[in-house]
Design a protein around this motif. Structure first.
Motif, mmCIF file in Angstrom:
data_model
loop_
_atom_site.group_PDB
_atom_site.id
_atom_site.type_symbol
_atom_site.label_atom_id
_atom_site.label_comp_id
_atom_site.label_asym_id
_atom_site.label_seq_id
_atom_site.Cartn_x
_atom_site.Cartn_y
_atom_site.Cartn_z
ATOM 1 N N ASP A 159 -3.945 90.639 0.898
ATOM 2 C CA ASP A 159 -4.118 89.536 -0.039
ATOM 3 C C ASP A 159 -5.346 88.713 0.359
ATOM 4 O O ASP A 159 -5.922 88.922 1.427
ATOM 5 N N TRP A 164 -0.930 91.150 4.491
ATOM 6 C CA TRP A 164 -0.378 92.165 3.579
ATOM 7 C C TRP A 164 1.000 91.726 3.091
ATOM 8 O O TRP A 164 1.841 91.296 3.892
ATOM 9 N N ARG A 165 1.210 91.834 1.806
ATOM 10 C CA ARG A 165 2.536 91.567 1.221
ATOM 11 C C ARG A 165 2.720 92.536 0.069
ATOM 12 O O ARG A 165 1.785 92.792 -0.690
ATOM 13 N N PRO A 167 5.210 92.524 -2.840
ATOM 14 C CA PRO A 167 6.356 91.946 -3.556
ATOM 15 C C PRO A 167 7.131 92.990 -4.357
ATOM 16 O O PRO A 167 8.339 92.842 -4.542
ATOM 17 N N TYR A 169 8.511 96.532 -4.037
ATOM 18 C CA TYR A 169 8.657 97.485 -2.942
ATOM 19 C C TYR A 169 9.815 98.445 -3.115
ATOM 20 O O TYR A 169 9.994 99.357 -2.305
ATOM 21 N N ARG B 165 12.422 86.450 4.213
ATOM 22 C CA ARG B 165 11.094 86.184 4.769
ATOM 23 C C ARG B 165 10.203 87.422 4.803
ATOM 24 O O ARG B 165 8.996 87.315 4.983
ATOM 25 N N CYS B 166 10.823 88.591 4.675
ATOM 26 C CA CYS B 166 10.078 89.843 4.864
ATOM 27 C C CYS B 166 9.167 90.107 3.665
ATOM 28 O O CYS B 166 9.555 89.898 2.515
ATOM 29 N N THR B 167 7.939 90.590 3.951
ATOM 30 C CA THR B 167 6.996 90.925 2.879
ATOM 31 C C THR B 167 6.796 92.429 2.747
ATOM 32 O O THR B 167 5.929 92.873 1.999
ATOM 33 N N ASN B 168 7.568 93.206 3.494
ATOM 34 C CA ASN B 168 7.429 94.665 3.472
ATOM 35 C C ASN B 168 6.005 95.115 3.776
ATOM 36 O O ASN B 168 5.488 96.068 3.202
ATOM 37 N N CYS B 169 5.383 94.424 4.737
ATOM 38 C CA CYS B 169 3.988 94.707 5.089
ATOM 39 C C CYS B 169 3.857 95.869 6.058
ATOM 40 O O CYS B 169 2.761 96.364 6.266
ATOM 41 N N TYR B 178 5.753 86.630 10.210
ATOM 42 C CA TYR B 178 6.572 85.853 9.275
ATOM 43 C C TYR B 178 7.904 85.436 9.908
ATOM 44 O O TYR B 178 8.712 84.793 9.251
ATOM 45 N N ARG B 311 9.310 98.419 5.714
ATOM 46 C CA ARG B 311 9.609 97.765 6.996
ATOM 47 C C ARG B 311 10.247 98.789 7.934
ATOM 48 O O ARG B 311 11.393 98.626 8.363
#
Lengths: 189, 545
Positions: A159, A164-165, A167, A169, B165-169, B178, B311
C-alpha cells in the motif's frame, strides 16, 4: 600491479556472475556480454544483484569470492579438458564454457556426494536469494526500481504507506468436510 | 573487583519454554533473570522487508547441518515471534508412539488426557482460537477444495492470530508489526516483567558450571546487535535453579559444552533429535483448472494466483492421523506459505530435463510463483538426529552477519522415516494432481538436507534413563536443579505443529520446578494464574515511554 589487481577483480566478477547466471539464467545485459550466457528471457540472478549481495559484508561471502572463483575456474579447465573443449583464453575458463556445460559442471559440484558441495551450495543460495527476494536492497526500493526477480515472481506491491494488506483474502465459504474426529477445540482427537 | 551477580532462577531462552517458567516463577515470588541470545524487537520494529539487516534476518537463525537444516527463533519471544501461530493439539496416538526404541517413548504419566488441562491453559492464555471458512485465505481454501475433490476432509486449524488485526500480509516470519500474532510478547513475557523478571537480550549462554552449594553458574557472552558473528564481554550469573530453553537446536549444545565443568551428561543429551518428520511439496496450479474443476474464483476474476496472500498455514488435512495406521505412516498435510529467500530454491521442477532446482526450467517455474501452493507434511520420523561436538560458541559457526550458520547436527533418515515421507509425497500428488489441477514435486533434500522449522527431542523427557535426558518432571538426570522445558524436551515427532504441545508441557512442568526451587530455599509458590494479555507487544524497559 594495478593492472594485476584489476585483472583479478575482473576474473572474480565475471566468474561469480557466470555462476549466478547458471543458477538463475537471464538475458545478456549487452550484446557482447560474456558472463551472462543469455539462456533465459528477462533478467536473471546477475541483473537481480547476485554479485552485490555476495559482496555485501553481511553475507559472509565477500572475502571468499576470489578463491571460489579460482576454484571454479580450475574445475572448468579440468571439465573442458575432459570434454575435449578448447576454451577461449580471453575470458576466465568457467565464463568460456557454454551455458549447457556450465550447468553440467555445477550439477557435478552441487551433487550430494561432492566434497566441495557445501561451498557451492552457499553461492547458489545467495544467487537465488538475490533474485527472489533482493536481500541486498530494501524491498520497497527494489520493487519501485523494477527488480527483475521480484517482478518475475509477481510479488505484489505494498500500500501507499509501504505495508502489505490484503482486505480480500478468502473464498468465503466452506470448501471441504471437516474431519469426523475433530474435537470441540478444533484439534485432531 | 567483581562481585558475581546472583538470582534465584536463571532462564536460558525466551520462547515458549523460557517465557512460561519465567512468568510463573516471577509471579510466585522468585527472582528471575532471562538470558536471550537474540535481539528484543516489538511492534513497528518488525519490518516488512527482505533486506539483510531487517527484522526478517535478525529474529531467526537458519542452521545448516549434515542432512538436516533447522530454522529457529532468535529473539525475545523466540519461535513465537517468528512462527505462523498454528496451534493444534497432538493427536492421542502420538503419546503412545514407540519409535525406533520399540517401547513407549513418552513418560507413563503423560497422555492426551493428562495433557489436555495444560493445553487448555495455554489456549486461554495466548489465546488460541478456532475460525470459520469465511476467514480462511485463498491458499487454504484451494487446498481444502482440492482435498474435498479427492474425497478427503480438511480443517481450518486453530491459531493464535487475532483476526481483527490481521491483514493477511504473510510477513509473519519477520515478526508481526500489527500485533495480530499472539506472540509471547503479548502475554507471558509482559506478565513476567510485571512480576519483576528481567529479560536481557543479546546474552548468549555458552556453558554452565557448578557452585559450591549445589547451585549453578551460567556463563554468557554479549552478542553484537548487528553482527552476530561478533561476541563482546563475558559474564556470569549464579542461580539456584537453571531452566534451559534455548531451543532443540541449542539446548543440547550448551549442556554438552558444560560437561568439562558439570561432569558427564545423560546419554540422550544431543541424541534422538527429531525434525518433526517434516517435508515440503510445492504444487504449481493450472489457474484454468482451479476454476473449471474446483469452481473457485476470486473477486476480480482470478481463480487463485494468491500464494502471497494469507497468514502461513490455515488449513490441514488430518485423514492420515489414523491411529489404526502403522507407526511411521501417519501424518498431517497442511497448506503453508513459505516466503521468498529461503524456500523457493528447494522447490523442484516437474519433468525437468536438466537440473531440478536451479537453471532455466526453474526460472520458468518461478514465473508462476503466485500459483504455487506449498504443502507441509508433518510425519513420524525416527529421532535419528545426533549432535556432534559443540562449536566454539553458540550452536553454530556463523557464516553471515545474521541468520545463516553451520551447525553440528547430523541426520540420516531411516527407512521408516523415508517410508512416511514417500507415502505423504504420493498422497499430496494424488490429491493435487487430480484432473490436471496442479503439478507437484517435493522439495529437494539434496541441497541443505531435510529442513525443519520444528526441531524437537534433542534432550527429551521419558522414563528410561538410557533414551531420555530428562525425567518426567523435566529435570536433567544427574544434574539436579537444571530443568529443560523447550522443544528439546518433547519425546518425538508430533505429526502436527508442536508449539501448543511445547507450551503445554512447559505449563505442566511448573509445579515441579516450583517445588524444586522451594527445596533449594527459594521463597516461591505456585499460584497457577495465567497472564492477562495485552494488545501491544512488550518493549525493553528502557524504551518504554
Amino acid at each position: 600491479m594495478h593492472a594485476d589487481t584489476s585483472d583479478a577483480d575482473q576474473v572474480r566478477v565475471m566468474t561469480i556472475e557466470a555462476f549466478a547466471d547458471t543458477i538463475v539464467p537471464g538475458e545478456k545485459r549487452w550484446p557482447e556480454d560474456r558472463a551472462v550466457a543469455g539462456a533465459a528471457a528477462g533478467g536473471g540472478a546477475v541483473a537481480a544483484g547476485a554479485l552485490e549481495l555476495l559482496e555485501h559484508p553481511a553475507s559472509g561471502y565477500a572475502a571468499v569470492l576470489e578463491p571460489l572463483a579460482g576454484a571454479l575456474n580450475a574445475h572448468a579447465s579440468r571439465y573442458a579438458q575432459e570434454q575435449g573443449h578448447a576454451l577461449d583464453p580471453s575470458v576466465p575458463p568457467f565464463v568460456a564454457l557454454e551455458h549447457a556445460d556450465r550447468t553440467r559442471l555445477l550439477q557435478e559440484l552441487l551433487a550430494v556426494d561432492h566434497p566441495e558441495k557445501e561451498m557451492w551450495v552457499g553461492l547458489a543460495l545467495f544467487s537465488n536469494m538475490a533474485f527472489d527476494s533482493a536481500a541486498h536492497l530494501g524491498t520497497h526500493a527494489a520493487l519501485a526500481a523494477g527488480h527483475p526477480g521480484l517482478l518475475t515472481i509477481g510479488y505484489h506491491r505494498p500500500d501507499a504507506d509501504g505495508l502489505w494488506r490484503f482486505p480480500e483474502y478468502s473464498y468465503g465459504r466452506p470448501l471441504a468436510p471437516l474431519h469426523p474426529h475433530t474435537t470441540s477445540t478444533g484439534s485432531p482427537a | 573487583m567483581n562481585s558475581t551477580e546472583s538470582t534465584d532462577v536463571l532462564v536460558i531462552g525466551s520462547g515458549f519454554g523460557g517465557a512460561i517458567p519465567a512468568y510463573h516463577l516471577a509471579a510466585g515470588g522468585a527472582r528471575v533473570v532471562v538470558l536471550e541470545r537474540g535481539p528484543w524487537l516489538s511492534g513497528d520494529e518488525f519490518d516488512q522487508d527482505f533486506e539483510l539487516g531487517s527484522s526478517y534476518t535478525r529474529i531467526f537463525d537458519f542452521v545448516v547441518g549434515d542432512g538436516m537444516s533447522v530454522l529457529g527463533g532468535n529473539c525475545v519471544g523466540g519461535g513465537s515471534v517468528v512462527y505462523f501461530a498454528t496451534m493444534p493439539r497432538a493427536p492421542r496416538f502420538v503419546f503412545e508412539r514407540r519409535g525406533g526404541i520399540g517401547r513407549r517413548m513418552w513418560p507413563a504419566s503423560i497422555n492426551r488426557d493428562t495433557l489436555d488441562p495444560w493445553y487448555d491453559r495455554v489456549t486461554e492464555a495466548l489465546p488460541v482460537t478456532r475460525y470459520g471458512w469465511d476467514q480462511v485465505p485463498y491458499a487454504g481454501g484451494l487446498f481444502a477444495a482440492a482435498c474435498a475433490h479427492a474425497g478427503r476432509t480438511a480443517n481450518p486449524v486453530p491459531s493464535a492470530v487475532d483476526l481483527d488485526r490481521c491483514t493477511n500480509c504473510n510477513w509473519m516470519m519477520a515478526g508481526c508489526r500489527y500485533d495480530a500474532k499472539r506472540s509471547l510478547l503479548l502475554n507471558y513475557l509482559p506478565a513476567a516483567l510485571a512480576h519483576g523478571a528481567e529479560i536481557r537480550p543479546l546474552h548468549e549462554v555458552q556453558h554452565l558450571s557448578r557452585t559450591d552449594d549445589g547451585g549453578y553458574r551460567v556463563h554468557y557472552r554479549i552478542v553484537d546487535d548487528e553482527d552476530y558473528r561478533v561476541l563482546h564481554d563475558e559474564g556470569v550469573i549464579e542461580a539456584k535453579i537453571v531452566i534451559v530453553a534455548a531451543g532443540a537446536g541449542a539446548t543440547p549444545v550448551i549442556l554438552r559444552r558444560s560437561e568439562p565443568d558439570l561432569g558427564p551428561m545423560p546419554p540422550a543429551v544431543g541424541r534422538y533429535f527429531s525434525g518433526n518428520g517434516e517435508r515440503l511439496n510445492t504444487a504449481v496450479f493450472d489457474e484454468d483448472r482451479v476454476r473449471s474443476v474446483l469452481g473457485l474464483s476470486r473477486p476480480g476474476g482470478q481463480a487463485y494466483a494468491a500464494n502471497q496472500i494469507g497468514r502461513g498455514p490455515t488449513v490441514a488435512s488430518w485423514d492420515r492421523l489414523d491411529p489404526d495406521l502403522p507407526e511411521f505412516e501417519r501424518y498431517s498435510l497442511e497448506q503453508l506459505y513459505f516466503p521468498p529467500g529461503l524456500g523457493t530454491i528447494l522447490a523442484q521442477v516437474p519433468d525437468a530435463t536438466g537440473p531440478t532446482w536451479f537453471g532455466a526450467e526453474k526460472k520458468e517455474l518461478m514465473r508462476r510463483w503466485q500459483s504455487w501452493l506449498t504443502i507441509f507434511t508433518m510425519s513420524e520420523d525416527d529421532n535419528e538426529g545426533v549432535f556432534g561436538p559443540p562449536p566454539a560458541t553458540g550452536n553454530a559457526e556463523r557464516i553471515s552477519q545474521q541468520m545463516l550458520g553451520r551447525g553440528p547436527l547430523r541426520y540420516v533418515p531411516t527407512a521408516d522415516t523415508r517410508r512416511g515421507w514417500a507415502a505423504a509425497d504420493a498422497d499430496v500428488r494424488d490429491i493435487l494432481e487430480r484432473d490436471g489441477l496442479a503439478r507437484v514435486m517435493p522439495w529437494t533434500n539434496d541441497v541443505v538436507g531435510a529442513y525443519t522449522v520444528h526441531p524437537l527431542a534433542s534432550c527429551r523427557i521419558g522414563d528410561d534413563p538410557e533414551t531420555s535426558a530428562l525425567d518426567d518432571r523435566h529435570e536433567l538426570r544427574r544434574h539436579p536443579g537444571v530443568f529443560v522445558t523447550d522443544g528439546s524436551a518433547v519425546p518425538g515427532a508430533l505429526t502436527v505443529n508442536p508449539a501448543l504441545t511445547i507450551a503445554a508441557l512447559a505449563e505442566r512442568a511448573i509445579p515441579g520446578i516450583v517445588r524444586a526451587a522451594q527445596e533449594r530455599g527459594v521463597p516461591v509458590t505456585y499460584h497457577g494464574g495465567l497472564p492477562e494479555g495485552s494488545t501491544v507487544s512488550a518493549r525493553p524497559p528502557a524504551l518504554r515511554g
